[in-house]
Every structure is written in C-alpha cells, then in structure tokens.
Design a protein around this motif. Structure first.
Motif, mmCIF file in Angstrom:
data_model
loop_
_atom_site.group_PDB
_atom_site.id
_atom_site.type_symbol
_atom_site.label_atom_id
_atom_site.label_comp_id
_atom_site.label_asym_id
_atom_site.label_seq_id
_atom_site.Cartn_x
_atom_site.Cartn_y
_atom_site.Cartn_z
ATOM 1 N N ALA A 184 0.815 -1.221 0.000
ATOM 2 C CA ALA A 184 0.000 0.000 0.000
ATOM 3 C C ALA A 184 0.849 1.272 0.000
ATOM 4 O O ALA A 184 0.376 2.332 -0.418
ATOM 5 C CB ALA A 184 -0.944 -0.004 1.199
ATOM 6 N N GLN A 185 2.102 1.180 0.436
ATOM 7 C CA GLN A 185 2.994 2.339 0.443
ATOM 8 C C GLN A 185 3.787 2.469 -0.860
ATOM 9 O O GLN A 185 4.639 3.343 -0.990
ATOM 10 C CB GLN A 185 3.975 2.269 1.620
ATOM 11 N N GLY A 186 3.541 1.559 -1.799
ATOM 12 C CA GLY A 186 4.242 1.597 -3.075
ATOM 13 C C GLY A 186 5.595 0.913 -3.070
ATOM 14 O O GLY A 186 6.345 0.977 -4.040
ATOM 15 N N ARG A 187 5.911 0.232 -1.972
ATOM 16 C CA ARG A 187 7.170 -0.510 -1.897
ATOM 17 C C ARG A 187 6.999 -1.861 -2.590
ATOM 18 O O ARG A 187 5.895 -2.395 -2.654
ATOM 19 C CB ARG A 187 7.588 -0.729 -0.451
ATOM 20 N N PHE A 188 8.100 -2.428 -3.085
ATOM 21 C CA PHE A 188 8.058 -3.749 -3.710
ATOM 22 C C PHE A 188 8.992 -4.691 -2.955
ATOM 23 O O PHE A 188 9.967 -4.266 -2.343
ATOM 24 C CB PHE A 188 8.412 -3.675 -5.201
ATOM 25 N N LEU A 189 8.652 -5.979 -3.011
ATOM 26 C CA LEU A 189 9.379 -6.994 -2.259
ATOM 27 C C LEU A 189 10.499 -7.599 -3.097
ATOM 28 O O LEU A 189 10.267 -8.052 -4.212
ATOM 29 C CB LEU A 189 8.425 -8.110 -1.827
ATOM 30 N N LEU A 190 11.698 -7.607 -2.535
ATOM 31 C CA LEU A 190 12.819 -8.343 -3.103
ATOM 32 C C LEU A 190 13.247 -9.394 -2.092
ATOM 33 O O LEU A 190 13.170 -9.171 -0.880
ATOM 34 C CB LEU A 190 14.004 -7.418 -3.409
ATOM 35 N N THR A 191 13.673 -10.544 -2.606
ATOM 36 C CA THR A 191 14.193 -11.604 -1.748
ATOM 37 C C THR A 191 15.562 -12.015 -2.259
ATOM 38 O O THR A 191 15.868 -11.865 -3.440
ATOM 39 C CB THR A 191 13.259 -12.842 -1.735
ATOM 40 N N SER A 192 16.382 -12.529 -1.356
ATOM 41 C CA SER A 192 17.714 -12.979 -1.766
ATOM 42 C C SER A 192 17.625 -14.423 -2.255
ATOM 43 O O SER A 192 16.762 -15.183 -1.826
ATOM 44 C CB SER A 192 18.696 -12.863 -0.605
ATOM 45 N N ARG A 193 18.521 -14.774 -3.163
ATOM 46 C CA ARG A 193 18.590 -16.160 -3.638
ATOM 47 C C ARG A 193 19.091 -17.014 -2.472
ATOM 48 O O ARG A 193 20.035 -16.646 -1.772
ATOM 49 C CB ARG A 193 19.554 -16.276 -4.819
ATOM 50 N N PRO A 194 18.458 -18.171 -2.256
ATOM 51 C CA PRO A 194 18.827 -19.008 -1.107
ATOM 52 C C PRO A 194 20.225 -19.616 -1.228
ATOM 53 O O PRO A 194 20.731 -19.806 -2.331
ATOM 54 C CB PRO A 194 17.779 -20.127 -1.127
#
Length: 151
Positions: free
Chosen positions: A32-42
């Motif tokens: 809702a704040q316009g942020r996007f999710l990034l995740t690290s490669r395991p």
C-alpha cells in the motif's frame, strides 16, 4: 512483452538455438505504500545471495498465475490475490535460458516466512540491497519509467 534477450555472461552472443527455455513466474508484490518486495537467492542455489523478485519455475500444465501462487506459498508463505500479467523478459544466463513472466501483485494474505533461508526487503527506487540479479535489473528500469510517466 520484451523482444530483446538479456545476455548475462559478459557479452557472449545469445545463441538460443537448441537450448531449452525454462519458464519462470515472477511476482512483483507491491504494498500500500508503493514498496516492492525483493528476496535474496537461497544458499546453495545459483547466484546465492543475489536479490530478485520472488517466484519460480512453471511445472507441466501450469499457467503462470498457478505457478506463481504455488511458488509464493512454498517460498515465502503468502497466498496471493489476483496476479496481473505485466511483462516478459528472456534472459540468457550461462547455466540456463530463462523466460521470466513478471506479474504485479497488490493483494496477499499471510505473514512473510522465508522457507528457503533467504532474506527479504521492502524496497523503493533506488534499491538499497545488493547485488541485484541481472534478470531483476530490467524490472527496476520499468518501475522507474512508470514512476516518471505523466499521470
């Protein structure tokens, strides 16, 4: 959809003839704040520690949205709402030729749980986490172009 091929290994000419294409569903989760999710490669995977948008390979008979739903439950513990098909990018990594199907996702339920030992970060442009996986770079550029476009 992108017609260009992103070649990753230092300028090698993309020669896709005869190479199988791995189809991958990728979620661009936007809060809702316009942020996007990034995740690290395991740990233990190719490019371990590099940051990317979450997702995974399509299994036989799966649609992009079905694969994305399954992968995000398996990887990060969330059940997504509608997945909006957005862009496609073919990426020629040294180890695989990958077609990334990016979907924007604005609704999900559940708390983030990194089931594969990865990290996560809610980001804005410019991203603060590094290194970023090559297949993620075009998405950051597309998001930047959208943010700059007149409304």
């Amino acid at each position: 959809m992108s017609a260009e091929v992103l070649v990753v290994d230092g300028g090698r000419t993309a020669d896709q003839a005869g190479r199988p294409v791995t189809e991958v569903a990728v979620g661009v989760l936007i809060d809702a704040q316009g942020r996007f999710l990034l995740t690290s490669r395991p740990p233990g995977k190719v490019y371990a520690g590099y940051w990317e948008f979450p997702g995974g390979k399509l299994e036989a008979g799966e649609s992009v949205e079905e694969a994305l739903r399954r992968e995000l439950i398996e990887e990060i513990g969330v059940c997504i709402g509608p997945a909006h098909a957005w862009r496609t990018q073919l990426v020629d990594y040294p180890h695989a030729l990958v077609r990334l199907h990016f979907c924007k996702v604005y609704a999900w339920s559940g708390e983030l749980q990194m089931h594969e030992g990865q990290q996560f970060s809610w980001e804005r442009l410019p991203v603060q986490c590094a290194p970023v996986l090559a297949g993620t770079v075009p998405v950051l550029r597309w998001l930047e172009e959208e943010a700059a476009a007149p409304r």
